[in-house]
Design an enzyme around this catalytic site. Structure first.
Site, short mmCIF file in Angstrom:
data_model
loop_
_atom_site.label_atom_id
_atom_site.label_comp_id
_atom_site.label_asym_id
_atom_site.label_seq_id
_atom_site.Cartn_x
_atom_site.Cartn_y
_atom_site.Cartn_z
N VAL A 127 -11.90 -11.60 -1.03
CA VAL A 127 -13.03 -11.80 -1.94
C VAL A 127 -13.27 -13.29 -2.15
O VAL A 127 -12.31 -14.07 -2.32
CB VAL A 127 -12.75 -11.10 -3.29
CG1 VAL A 127 -13.85 -11.44 -4.30
CG2 VAL A 127 -12.66 -9.59 -3.08
N GLY B 230 -8.08 -7.26 -5.35
CA GLY B 230 -6.64 -7.18 -5.19
C GLY B 230 -6.23 -5.72 -5.11
O GLY B 230 -6.81 -4.86 -5.79
N HIS C 76 20.58 22.13 -10.54
CA HIS C 76 19.50 22.91 -9.91
C HIS C 76 18.75 23.68 -10.97
O HIS C 76 19.38 24.23 -11.87
CB HIS C 76 20.10 23.89 -8.90
CG HIS C 76 19.08 24.81 -8.30
ND1 HIS C 76 18.20 24.38 -7.32
CD2 HIS C 76 18.77 26.11 -8.55
CE1 HIS C 76 17.41 25.38 -6.99
NE2 HIS C 76 17.72 26.45 -7.72
P1 NAD Z 1 0.25 -8.51 -6.94
O1 NAD Z 1 0.85 -9.74 -6.39
O2 NAD Z 1 1.04 -7.26 -6.97
O3 NAD Z 1 -1.09 -8.17 -6.15
C1 NAD Z 1 -2.15 -9.07 -6.02
C2 NAD Z 1 -2.92 -8.68 -4.78
O4 NAD Z 1 -4.14 -9.38 -4.75
C3 NAD Z 1 -2.17 -9.00 -3.49
O5 NAD Z 1 -2.04 -7.84 -2.71
C4 NAD Z 1 -3.05 -10.06 -2.85
O6 NAD Z 1 -3.04 -10.00 -1.44
C5 NAD Z 1 -4.42 -9.72 -3.41
N1 NAD Z 1 -5.39 -10.81 -3.40
C6 NAD Z 1 -5.20 -12.10 -3.80
N2 NAD Z 1 -6.34 -12.81 -3.66
C7 NAD Z 1 -7.28 -11.98 -3.17
C8 NAD Z 1 -8.63 -12.12 -2.80
N3 NAD Z 1 -9.27 -13.29 -2.92
N4 NAD Z 1 -9.30 -11.05 -2.32
C9 NAD Z 1 -8.68 -9.85 -2.19
N5 NAD Z 1 -7.38 -9.66 -2.51
C10 NAD Z 1 -6.69 -10.71 -3.00
O7 NAD Z 1 -0.26 -8.92 -8.41
P2 NAD Z 1 -0.84 -8.05 -9.60
O8 NAD Z 1 -1.22 -6.69 -9.13
O9 NAD Z 1 -1.85 -8.92 -10.24
O10 NAD Z 1 0.40 -7.90 -10.55
C11 NAD Z 1 1.07 -9.07 -11.06
C12 NAD Z 1 2.54 -8.81 -11.25
O11 NAD Z 1 2.74 -7.94 -12.35
C13 NAD Z 1 3.14 -8.13 -10.03
O12 NAD Z 1 3.79 -9.06 -9.24
C14 NAD Z 1 4.08 -7.12 -10.58
O13 NAD Z 1 5.42 -7.43 -10.34
C15 NAD Z 1 3.83 -7.08 -12.08
N6 NAD Z 1 3.48 -5.69 -12.41
C16 NAD Z 1 4.45 -4.75 -12.25
C17 NAD Z 1 4.14 -3.43 -12.51
C18 NAD Z 1 5.21 -2.41 -12.31
O14 NAD Z 1 6.37 -2.78 -12.18
N7 NAD Z 1 4.88 -1.14 -12.27
C19 NAD Z 1 2.88 -3.06 -12.93
C20 NAD Z 1 1.92 -4.04 -13.05
C21 NAD Z 1 2.23 -5.37 -12.80
#
Ligand code: NAD
Ligand code: FAD
Length: 474
Positions: free
Chosen positions: A240, A183, A445
């Site tokens: 994956v 991911g 500034h």
């Molecule tokens: P995400 O939805 O941001 O990303 C998951 C990613 O995994 C996606 O890009 C997807 O295409 C990919 N993916 C899924 N299956 C896959 C596979 N089989 N092979 C390769 N890639 C694959 O989810 P996350 O990073 O797990 O985060 C979860 C949630 O937590 C997010 O939606 C976010 O809003 C929240 N979060 C927010 C923050 C922040 O605000 N800074 C920080 C961390 C988490």
């Protein structure tokens, strides 16, 4: 803690950043409030999410910055990271915040039940307390804030040794030699940035054509370049499908346009999204609670289809963001207490705590152009901002998208303190300010905030601190 009181006006299930603010707001409005939490006050965000990840990212950023201190005249031997101490520092921050939540709930007169809630009906909840006993509670209004859990894809090898999720990644006692992130979303890029700074060899494998795919295209390109320059290997269009043990390491295999490709590492981090956690809600589901793949559906007043039952936060899963959960909490509490309040999902800041940070609000440039080509985009580089130069933060830009009536439609900042700065554009959007108000606001500034004004000037065709060939619009 078991408590004598069992009759409530408002009962909240789950004490995450959705649940505990809902309980506090309802108590402020004079109601008898109870809250049930099965695991930890503060939920995911305070215990295994936002706060612990940002505490460790802070440590990683300090460590990464050490490399450039020589440039500024600070000479010292190369420091070393003691991961166990860094994790203990993170744990201390978490403990301070979570015990603060307990104190706040008590100070507001909220009764806390440490246990697992099984909702029997919109007015009846049975709690199995941590000591094994049960307690039956009655309530007029119910706020469901059960949160979410990480998605566990059904790959072969997902349960194997050294396959970790974000919870474990935030409590490693040693810096891993190498890590493959499945991911390339928000969790993966933040943790990749952190481990890379600590010295781990990091590989990201993302199935979509880009990391953080929903963000501004220029920000995606800039972050990709920045992470790649630091040695993080980014593989996109790679889905994956399995994890196995091979040659003493973990091997992740993905399907790509060129066939199967494998990526090896000491550890595998699975970060493929989160899913709503409807634990304890079976009876409501049977009673007809509207749900979709575990998510509880709620309207803008956070009401579910069952009268007197509200749902908020990751359980509703509109954004999976802590600040949205907290806002929904206040809306639900207001409505549960007889007031009238509605969520507005148009202006939601999206912070990403990489270094440099990425932060956006509103429409991306592409989304705005698709809606109406008659927009103006202003962009200002950090390399032209005095404060950024003093801090040697030259990478990135501020971008603002202005509509045909001068309104702010969206913004994206890639650079220092972006996650704080984005609030200025969020406020401008929320208050429906136009470029005139942004430009006539005097920015101090030398500060990073001046870059936001300059980007707005650039949208008007008249930036002062960069040369822009286009003629001023006004
Ligand atoms: P995400 O939805 O941001 O990303 C998951 C990613 O995994 C996606 O890009 C997807 O295409 C990919 N993916 C899924 N299956 C896959 C596979 N089989 N092979 C390769 N890639 C694959 O989810 P996350 O990073 O797990 O985060 C979860 C949630 O937590 C997010 O939606 C976010 O809003 C929240 N979060 C927010 C923050 C922040 O605000 N800074 C920080 C961390 C988490
Ligand atoms: P949760 O925080 O998951 O809380 C739900 C609570 O309910 C839990 O404590 C659970 O034990 C309890 N519960 C569930 N069922 C029951 C039951 N039946 N009985 C009793 N208790 C129950 N968001 C941001 O905005 N910024 C970030 O920087 C950020 N970083 C993150 C980093 C990571 C690694 C992760 C995983 C997430 C991050 N998030 C971030 C997302 C954020 O943590 C969530 O959006 C937020 O925690 C949602 O809050 P919530 O109250 O809805 O759910």
């Amino acid at each position: 803690m078991a408590a004598g009181q069992t009759e409530f006006d408002v009962l909240v299930i789950g004490a995450g950043v959705g649940g505990y603010p809902a309980a506090i707001r309802a108590a402020q409005l004079g109601k008898r409030v109870g809250i049930v939490e099965k695991q930890y006050l503060g939920g995911t965000c305070l215990n295994v999410g936002c706060i612990p990840s940002k505490a460790l990212l802070h440590v990683a950023h300090l460590y990464a910055e050490f490399g450039e201190m020589g440039l500024m005249g600070i000479q010292a031997a190369q420091p070393k990271v003691d991961m166990a101490v860094a994790v203990a520092y993170k744990d201390k921050v978490v403990k301070q915040l979570t015990s603060g939540v307990g104190q706040l709930l008590k100070a507001n007169g909220v009764t806390i039940f440490d246990g697992m809630a099984e909702v029997q009906s919109p007015t009846q909840v049975r709690v199995t307390l941590n000591d094994g006993s049960t307690q039956d509670l009655r309530t007029s209004k119910l706020i469901l804030a059960n949160g979410s859990t990480p998605i566990r894809p059904p790959f072969p090898g997902i349960d194997g040794r050294n396959v970790i999720f974000s919870d474990e990644a935030l409590s490693m006692s040693e810096v891993p030699a190498s890590l493959v992130c499945i991911g390339g979303g928000v969790i993966a890029v933040e943790l990749a940035c952190m481990f890379n700074a600590f010295g781990t060899e990091v590989t990201i494998v993302e199935m979509l054509p880009a990391i953080i795919a929903n963000e501004d295209e220029e920000a995606i390109r800039a972050l990709t370049q920045s992470l790649t320059k630091r040695g993080i290997k980014i593989n996109t269009n790679a889905k994956v499908e399995s994890i196995e043990d091979a040659d003493g390491k973990k091997r992740v295999t993905a399907t790509t346009a060129d066939g199967k490709k494998s990526f090896d590492g000491e550890y595998v981090l699975v970060a493929v999204g989160r899913q709503a956690n409807p634990a304890g809600l079976d009876a409501l589901a049977k009673a007809g609670l509207n749900m979709e793949r575990g998510r509880v559906l709620a309207n803008e007043k956070m009401e579910t289809n069952l009268p007197g039952v509200y749902a908020i936060g990751d359980l509703v899963g509109r954004t999976w963001l802590a600040h949205v959960a907290e806002t929904e909490a206040e809306i639900a509490a207001e409505n549960a207490c007889g007031h009238e309040a509605r969520m507005d999902y148009d202006v939601i800041p999206r912070p990403i705590f990489t270094f440099p940070e990425v932060a956006s609000v509103g429409l991306t440039e592409k989304q705005a152009r698709e809606k109406n080509p008659n927009i103006h985009v202003g962009k200002f580089p950090w390399a032209a901002n005095g404060k950024a130069l003093t801090a040697n933060e030259r990478e990135g830009f501020t971008k603002v998208i202005i509509g045909e009536y001068g309104e702010v439609l969206g913004a994206c900042i890639f650079g220092p303190d972006a996650t704080n700065l984005i609030t200025e554009y969020s406020l401008a959007m929320r208050a429906e300010l136009t470029v005139d108000e942004v430009l006539s606001t005097i920015h101090p500034h030398p500060t990073y905030s001046e870059a936001l004004r300059e980007a707005t000037l650039a949208a008007e065709g008249r930036p002062i601190h960069i040369y822009q060939r286009a003629v001023a619009r006004r």
